[in-house]
Design a protein around this motif. Structure first.
Motif, PDB file in Angstrom:
ATOM      1  N   UNK A   1      56.306  53.527  -0.737  1.00 60.38           N
ATOM      2  CA  UNK A   1      56.401  52.064  -0.761  1.00 60.38           C
ATOM      3  C   UNK A   1      55.063  51.422  -1.164  1.00 60.38           C
TER       4      UNK A   1
ATOM      5  N   UNK B   1      54.358  51.969  -4.822  1.00 60.15           N
ATOM      6  CA  UNK B   1      55.249  51.163  -5.677  1.00 60.15           C
ATOM      7  C   UNK B   1      54.834  49.689  -5.653  1.00 60.15           C
TER       8      UNK B   1
ATOM      9  N   UNK C   1      58.379  55.568 -10.611  1.00 54.37           N
ATOM     10  CA  UNK C   1      58.903  56.625  -9.739  1.00 54.37           C
ATOM     11  C   UNK C   1      58.296  57.985 -10.116  1.00 54.37           C
TER      12      UNK C   1
ATOM     13  N   UNK D   1      63.215  57.748  -5.535  1.00 58.40           N
ATOM     14  CA  UNK D   1      64.250  56.707  -5.448  1.00 58.40           C
ATOM     15  C   UNK D   1      64.907  56.740  -4.070  1.00 58.40           C
TER      16      UNK D   1
ATOM     17  N   UNK E   1      62.388  55.439  -1.364  1.00 58.05           N
ATOM     18  CA  UNK E   1      62.261  53.970  -1.408  1.00 58.05           C
ATOM     19  C   UNK E   1      63.541  53.298  -0.927  1.00 58.05           C
TER      20      UNK E   1
ATOM     21  N   UNK F   1      63.526  50.741   2.192  1.00 58.96           N
ATOM     22  CA  UNK F   1      63.903  49.333   2.037  1.00 58.96           C
ATOM     23  C   UNK F   1      65.122  48.976   2.884  1.00 58.96           C
TER      24      UNK F   1
END
Lengths: 179, 172
Positions: free
Chosen positions: A134, A137, A144, A159, A162, A166
């Motif tokens: 996180x 990013x 990614x 992916x 994350x 989230x």
């Protein structure tokens, strides 16, 4: 002619401390950002940044420019942060940094500050891999694939990391709004 | 495309990590699905809040402290760096020369080195002593103009040097 980071790194490998200084000056902010956001402790974050650059200095003679220098730096910083966190007591994530909030206005600020604190607490409670993904990013703007290279997983796995992170944050935010 | 598939890839969609085709498919689904739109809005809100969390500036002098530690841990690195730079300069200088000039330069360096070795062999102890005497005289001259009286050390050394035999073996 300006040298690339990879060329500087190869010069460091030959003992060029000026090239090393250039790398430190160019990347200290990124290293500090990741370390501080992960550890929330300025002294510890500084230790990590220093350790990371010294490890890079030591490893410079063996450096091969197969990956970008930035990815390599994030890899070292991420590893050091995760190692430190694993050595720490579990409850430390409740400690929030005393950082000045630059956003203005008294009324909405309280709610937004609450949201921010809630999200920040939730971020701190995430598993280390999700948290570092996180951070890389959102604050470093890595793709990614770059995050995957930094933490040693595939882009598809990033992916997933994350997505789970989230989802937790969304739940935390939703429950805060219900309160 | 079904909602569960879309939700699986919604994060990658918001991050711009999907191919154009995948992105278009999800976009088309979102146009007609209010539930997925709500999810996307929630995701974007979280992204916004996470992105707005402030960070203190880099501590002042951080780079200096890193460099000090680097120099302390690797004291030989800087010296090595100078040697390396010298070698690099020499290599570049040689590469810039044409082949005959390179040969001439190498020949000159070799001749000078050989000459130095031969000359060093010819310097006798008497020559060295003479050089000492000259140096002592110069020193004495300097002291003469100083505020202090002529130094007795230099004068004594001059006297001793001039009375002793010019050849070391004769002193005995």
């Amino acid at each position: 002619m300006k040298r690339t980071d990879e060329e500087r790194m190869q010069a460091v490998g030959k003992g060029d401390l000026d090239a090393f200084r250039d790398l430190v000056l160019a990347h200290q902010r990124s290293a500090w950002s990741v370390a501080f956001r992960f550890l929330h402790d300025p002294a510890e974050a500084e230790d990590v940044v220093q350790d990371a650059f010294l490890k890079i200095l030591d490893a410079a003679p063996r450096y091969r420019p197969t990956a970008g220098f930035r990815t390599y730096l994030y890899q070292v910083v991420s590893r050091l942060c995760i190692d430190r966190m694993e050595k720490k007591r579990p409850g430390y994530t409740d400690e929030l940094p005393d950082v000045a909030d630059p956003s203005p206005g008294p009324g909405e600020v309280f709610a937004s500050r609450q949201e921010e604190d809630a999200v920040r607490t939730a971020v701190d409670a995430l598993p280390p891999n999700q948290r570092i993904a996180l951070i890389l990013k959102h604050y470093e703007g890595l793709s990614y694939a770059e995050i995957g290279a930094a933490i040693g997983v595939t882009a598809k796995a990033v992916e997933g990391l994350l997505g789970r992170a989230r989802s937790v944050l969304q739940d935390r935010l939703a429950s805060l709004k219900k309160e | 495309m079904k909602c569960d598939k879309v939700l699986d890839r919604l994060g990658a969609y918001a991050d711009g990590e999907l191919s154009r085709l995948q992105s278009r498919r999800i976009g088309r689904h979102l146009e007609g699905c209010s539930s997925c739109q709500v999810h996307l809005a929630g995701l974007r809100e979280v992204n916004r809040i996470v992105g707005e969390i402030p960070m203190p500036p880099v501590p002042e002098g951080l780079a200096l402290r890193v460099m000090a530690e680097a120099a302390r841990r690797a004291p030989g690195v800087e010296r090595l760096s100078l040697i390396d730079r010298g070698c690099e300069w020499l290599t570049q200088a040689l590469q810039a020369m044409s082949y005959p000039v390179r040969l001439a330069a190498c020949g000159t360096v070799i001749a000078a080195s050989l000459g130095g070795v031969l000359m060093a062999d010819r310097i006798t102890p008497a020559d060295r002593r003479y050089a000492d005497v000259v140096a002592a005289r110069e020193l004495d001259g300097v002291e003469w103009f100083g505020a202090a009286p002529p130094a007795s050390v230099a004068a004594a050394y001059l006297a001793a040097a001039s009375t002793s035999s010019p050849v070391e073996g004769d002193a005995r």
